[in-house]
Write an enzyme that holds these catalytic residues in place. Structure first.
Site, short mmCIF file in Angstrom:
data_model
loop_
_atom_site.label_atom_id
_atom_site.label_comp_id
_atom_site.label_asym_id
_atom_site.label_seq_id
_atom_site.Cartn_x
_atom_site.Cartn_y
_atom_site.Cartn_z
N SER A 148 -8.20 -7.17 3.51
CA SER A 148 -9.36 -7.87 4.07
C SER A 148 -10.62 -7.42 3.35
O SER A 148 -10.75 -6.24 2.99
CB SER A 148 -9.48 -7.57 5.57
OG SER A 148 -8.31 -7.99 6.22
N GLU A 355 -2.48 -4.42 11.12
CA GLU A 355 -2.71 -3.08 11.70
C GLU A 355 -1.57 -2.62 12.60
O GLU A 355 -1.80 -2.07 13.68
CB GLU A 355 -4.04 -3.05 12.45
CG GLU A 355 -5.10 -3.48 11.49
CD GLU A 355 -6.43 -2.86 11.75
OE1 GLU A 355 -7.38 -3.55 11.49
OE2 GLU A 355 -6.51 -1.71 12.17
C1 LIG Z 1 -4.66 -11.76 6.71
C2 LIG Z 1 -4.19 -10.35 6.54
C3 LIG Z 1 -5.13 -9.32 6.40
C4 LIG Z 1 -4.70 -8.02 6.22
N1 LIG Z 1 -5.64 -7.01 6.00
C5 LIG Z 1 -5.22 -5.78 5.60
C6 LIG Z 1 -6.14 -4.77 5.17
O1 LIG Z 1 -7.35 -4.98 5.18
N2 LIG Z 1 -5.65 -3.61 4.73
C7 LIG Z 1 -4.33 -3.32 4.69
O2 LIG Z 1 -3.96 -2.25 4.25
N3 LIG Z 1 -3.42 -4.24 5.10
C8 LIG Z 1 -3.84 -5.46 5.55
N4 LIG Z 1 -2.91 -6.42 5.94
C9 LIG Z 1 -1.50 -6.11 5.87
C10 LIG Z 1 -0.82 -5.93 7.22
O3 LIG Z 1 -1.27 -4.79 7.85
C11 LIG Z 1 0.68 -5.93 6.94
O4 LIG Z 1 1.04 -7.26 6.62
C12 LIG Z 1 1.49 -5.44 8.10
O5 LIG Z 1 1.30 -4.08 8.26
C13 LIG Z 1 3.00 -5.70 7.92
O6 LIG Z 1 3.45 -5.30 6.67
P1 LIG Z 1 4.30 -6.31 5.76
O7 LIG Z 1 3.58 -7.57 5.71
O8 LIG Z 1 4.60 -5.64 4.50
O9 LIG Z 1 5.62 -6.52 6.59
P2 LIG Z 1 6.90 -5.58 6.56
O10 LIG Z 1 6.48 -4.17 6.72
O11 LIG Z 1 7.73 -5.94 5.40
O12 LIG Z 1 7.61 -6.01 7.90
C14 LIG Z 1 8.36 -7.22 7.99
C15 LIG Z 1 8.93 -7.33 9.39
O13 LIG Z 1 9.80 -6.25 9.63
C16 LIG Z 1 9.46 -5.61 10.83
N5 LIG Z 1 9.82 -4.21 10.77
C17 LIG Z 1 9.48 -3.31 9.83
N6 LIG Z 1 9.98 -2.12 10.13
C18 LIG Z 1 10.66 -2.25 11.30
C19 LIG Z 1 11.41 -1.36 12.14
N7 LIG Z 1 11.55 -0.07 11.87
N8 LIG Z 1 11.95 -1.85 13.28
C20 LIG Z 1 11.80 -3.16 13.60
N9 LIG Z 1 11.12 -4.04 12.84
C21 LIG Z 1 10.56 -3.58 11.71
C22 LIG Z 1 7.98 -5.85 10.99
O14 LIG Z 1 7.58 -5.71 12.34
C23 LIG Z 1 7.88 -7.26 10.48
O15 LIG Z 1 8.22 -8.13 11.51
C24 LIG Z 1 -3.33 -7.72 6.20
C25 LIG Z 1 -2.39 -8.75 6.37
C26 LIG Z 1 -2.82 -10.05 6.53
C27 LIG Z 1 -1.79 -11.13 6.68
#
Ligand SMILES: Cc1cc2nc3c(=O)[nH]c(=O)nc-3n(C[C@H](O)[C@H](O)[C@H](O)COP(=O)(O)OP(=O)(O)OC[C@H]3O[C@@H](n4cnc5c(N)ncnc54)[C@H](O)[C@@H]3O)c2cc1C
Lengths: 375, 345
Positions: A148, A355
């Site tokens: 973000s 988050e």
């Molecule tokens: C519009 C937007 C703004 C954002 N802004 C920021 C920012 O400013 N800074 C920043 O650092 N990040 C930011 N993010 C990233 C956001 O925090 C991540 O997308 C989020 O933490 C999930 O990570 P991932 O997308 O890699 O999903 P993954 O970690 O790959 O997870 C995929 C799925 O698996 C599930 N999962 C993972 N581990 C487990 C487990 N142990 N048990 C059960 N389920 C599990 C998750 O819940 C999810 O449903 C942003 C994302 C978006 C879309």
């Protein structure tokens, strides 16, 4: 136990309401959403008018809630400029606070936080971005995803690996946080397009290609970055919960308005009961989410954070936002589809993800509870 | 499934593979383009629910198989196909039906009179032999022909003399026009004097096709989630290994499979109104639930259009509003279950 907000917080609500009424017009909200355009002008005005008063966290919390209630995309854009600043507050040295944090709080600069990477966001300890010491500097290589303020921030707080983990189970060790100037050579940004919602907010991918960062930009101690980020999330999640309250309450406002204008009456002259009960259910959930959020905030703002309640509030407020927008859409039918409620519906889903996903929040709740019981 | 439907299914699958899969985002967001519409027509997809006395094309099962399979890749294409078929099913003018069936023209039916309360949907009156006024919420307002209800209760086919107003916000199916229309036309014909009744019958007939689209969407989006969960890792495990994700998607996919079976069983017989309504209700709820879970499994990537997930999330909700009204359907269902008027207070 006192469920009353302070007079100061109540005034902040009035101020936020008035600001949103004046500046968050449907035309601006709709255009920012359609064109995926960050509302630079409104953010500048909000800074001039000091809409966010960082000297009082309750005021920040209720301001987020109120602005988002009017429009999530604009509300979040206006309140996200200082995203990550608590890391400076808690772990930065005086010179970093002076140089980076104060200008952000004064509304002169914008901050971003780079934790998530293309390979994963939930598994924070598994990040691959590296920072290698080289004389009086560190050299950063790697990439961050979904950041973000990515295109508009002046600085980023970036989590990077500074030493290999001692063992596969201890991956959270050896990570550090750096401040990176967005003008640094080797640093590049790619705007991400086509988000489902919160399209007024700016989101980008960050690329670090031999970015040299002076040693004094290391925040806190080397190797403690994971702990800093987790501590930060325990603060920021309360503000994300406030976003959830804002969205859910916004959906409720619209449903109530709809029911007054268009709600079908039964032969008894009352609103049909299906609609009455749906309003009651959403209103109850909003109230429950608010109580959880304010409880978490109350712990935090007295410097006794309670991560269990914090994660509960974030998860429940996010779920309430998604639930409320969906129910309101279903009940308002074409009136929901053709008004700003459809934006609320799209915006709400981000709260399940950023988050700490809902799954991750639930895991934190149980693990912390079990840990507390074990202790 | 009988052989002829299997052949039809594989025809749609081939069509998807050739023309839709790589193009699905564009087909969702931008106008479909004459060439693409013509290809749909050439496949015969636009002439599957004709009302002809000879029974020509009146095959709800074939239509449903096509819609289900189109919706797996591009829900907007399925909806467009349904709209054309629904239109043709009540038009008697051969020239018009032919032009719509061959894709050179397009037609739509305005169901909004049934979806929102009276007086919330604009007003169309006949004055001096011309239809005048405005109609709100016309899905398919970029069509050449519109079937709609007049204030007087007649259902009319308007052939020219109308124009689309400012586009409504579009949660889903963004390639299909959605706006009010302004009408000043002498070029119309009356389809039914008892128009509301006829529109209601047409709406009822949508139950199975709408369920087919919702099921196709569920299949399309859940397949993406299953594929992703097999390759994406977190904390050293594939996502599919985590109980919360695996259990959620597994139970939804199992529910989908059961509904699919029920759907195909219903198609083999003549479904009652209750069965059709219930199937539609369940299929729409499932499409909303399964698209939420599938998006969630994709984490941040699910929130971006590139992964082709978020469109299902939008479309599932849009479908359940544009061609369906929960309250009205439930009142109907309650009436059927109680065999008396019920659920209206
Ligand atoms: C519009 C937007 C703004 C954002 N802004 C920021 C920012 O400013 N800074 C920043 O650092 N990040 C930011 N993010 C990233 C956001 O925090 C991540 O997308 C989020 O933490 C999930 O990570 P991932 O997308 O890699 O999903 P993954 O970690 O790959 O997870 C995929 C799925 O698996 C599930 N999962 C993972 N581990 C487990 C487990 N142990 N048990 C059960 N389920 C599990 C998750 O819940 C999810 O449903 C942003 C994302 C978006 C879309």
């Amino acid at each position: 136990m006192d469920f009353e907000l302070s007079d100061e917080a109540k005034e902040a609500i009035v101020k936020a309401k008035e600001f949103a009424r004046k500046h968050f017009t449907e035309e601006v909200a709709e255009r920012s959403d359609r064109e995926e355009q960050f509302p630079t002008d409104i953010v500048a005005i909000s800074k001039r008018e000091k809409i966010l008063d960082f000297s009082n966290p309750w005021k920040v919390l209720v301001t987020i809630e109120e602005l988002v209630r009017r429009d999530p995309g604009l509300g979040i854009s206006v309140t996200i400029s200082a995203f990550g600043s608590e890391i400076f507050m808690l772990f930065g040295n005086d010179s970093q606070k002076e140089k980076y944090m104060n200008p952000v709080f004064a509304g002169q600069k914008t901050l971003g936080l780079g934790v998530t990477e293309p390979g994963g966001g939930s598994d924070v300890a598994n990040i691959k971005t590296e920072a290698k010491q080289d004389g009086d500097s560190y050299i950063l290589n790697g990439g961050k995803m979904f950041i973000s303020n990515g295109q508009i921030a002046d600085y980023f707080l970036v989590l990077a690996r500074t030493s290999p983990p001692p063992s596969p189970e201890k991956k959270h060790r050896g990570l550090s946080v750096f401040v990176v100037d967005a003008k640094s050579p080797g640093f590049a940004v790619n705007k991400l397009h086509g988000k489902l919602g919160v399209r007024a907010t700016n989101t980008a991918e960050l690329i670090f290609n031999n970015v040299r960062v002076p040693k004094e930009n290391l925040v806190g101690e080397e190797g403690k970055g994971f702990y800093y980020i987790m501590t930060f999330f325990n603060i920021s999640r309360i503000y994300v919960a406030a976003q959830g309250l804002g969205i859910a309450h916004g959906a409720l406002d619209r449903l109530v308005e709809y029911s007054k204008k268009y709600g079908e009456m039964s032969e008894t002259g009352e609103l049909k009961e299906n609609l009455q009960l749906a309003i009651a259910e959403i209103a109850t959930r909003v109230e429950a989410a608010r109580n959880l959020t304010y409880k978490a905030a109350s712990y935090l703002f007295k410097f006794t954070p309670n991560p269990v309640v914090t994660s509960m509030s974030k998860y429940y407020a996010a779920d309430t936002a998604v639930f409320s927008t969906r129910r309101a859409m279903e009940l308002m039918s074409l009136h929901g589809l053709t008004t700003d409620l459809e934006r609320f519906f799209r915006d709400a889903k981000i709260l399940d993800i950023w988050e700490g996903t809902t799954e991750v929040e639930k895991l934190i709740i149980t693990r912390m509870m079990l840990k507390e019981e074990g202790a | 499934m009988e052989e002829e439907y299997e052949i039809l299914e594989s025809t749609v699958k081939d069509f998807n593979a050739k023309y839709v899969d790589n193009n699905s985002l564009k087909l969702e967001n931008e106008a479909m383009g004459k060439e693409f519409v013509k290809m749909l027509a050439d496949q015969g997809f636009f002439s599957m629910a004709g009302q002809g006395e000879d029974g020509k094309g009146a095959d709800i099962k074939a239509l449903s198989v096509v819609l289900e399979n189109l919706a797996k890749s591009a829900p907007a294409v399925a909806v467009k196909t349904l709209m054309i078929n629904s239109f043709s099913s009540v038009v008697n003018e051969k020239g018009i039906v032919d032009s719509v069936s061959n894709g050179s023209k397009s037609g739509t039916v305005t169901f909004s009179d049934l979806l929102v309360g009276k007086d919330q949907n604009g007003s169309l009156r006949v004055e001096g032999g011309r239809i005048k006024g405005e109609k709100e919420f016309v899905f398919g307002s970029d069509s050449d022909f519109v079937i709609t209800l007049l204030d007087s209760g007649e259902l009319v086919l308007i052939k020219s003399g109308f124009s689309a107003g400012k586009r409504h916000k579009k949660l889903g199916f963004r390639s299909i026009g959605f706006s009010s229309i302004t009408v000043d036309s002498a070029d119309f014909s009356i389809i039914s004097k008892d128009g509301r009744k006829m529109l209601e019958r047409m709406y009822e007939e949508l139950s199975i096709p709408v369920a087919a689209i919702a099921l196709g969407m569920s299949e399309g989006v859940s397949q993406k989630a299953l594929d992703y969960a097999k390759v994406r890792t977190a904390f050293g495990h594939y996502l599919k290994d985590f109980q919360p994700l695996a259990f959620d998607i597994a139970s939804l996919v199992a529910e989908m499979d059961i509904l699919k079976r029920y759907f195909h069983d219903l198609l083999a017989a003549t479904p009652s109104e209750k069965e059709a309504l219930f199937l539609k209700h369940k299929a729409l709820t499932l499409a909303k639930d399964i698209s939420r879970t599938s998006l969630q499994i994709h984490g941040g990537y699910g929130y971006l259009e590139d992964f082709g997930i978020e469109k299902f999330y939008r479309d599932a909700m849009a479908l359940s509003v544009l061609l369906h009204n929960e309250e009205k359907d439930m009142e109907k269902l309650a009436g059927l279950v109680f065999d008396a008027r019920a659920g209206f207070v």
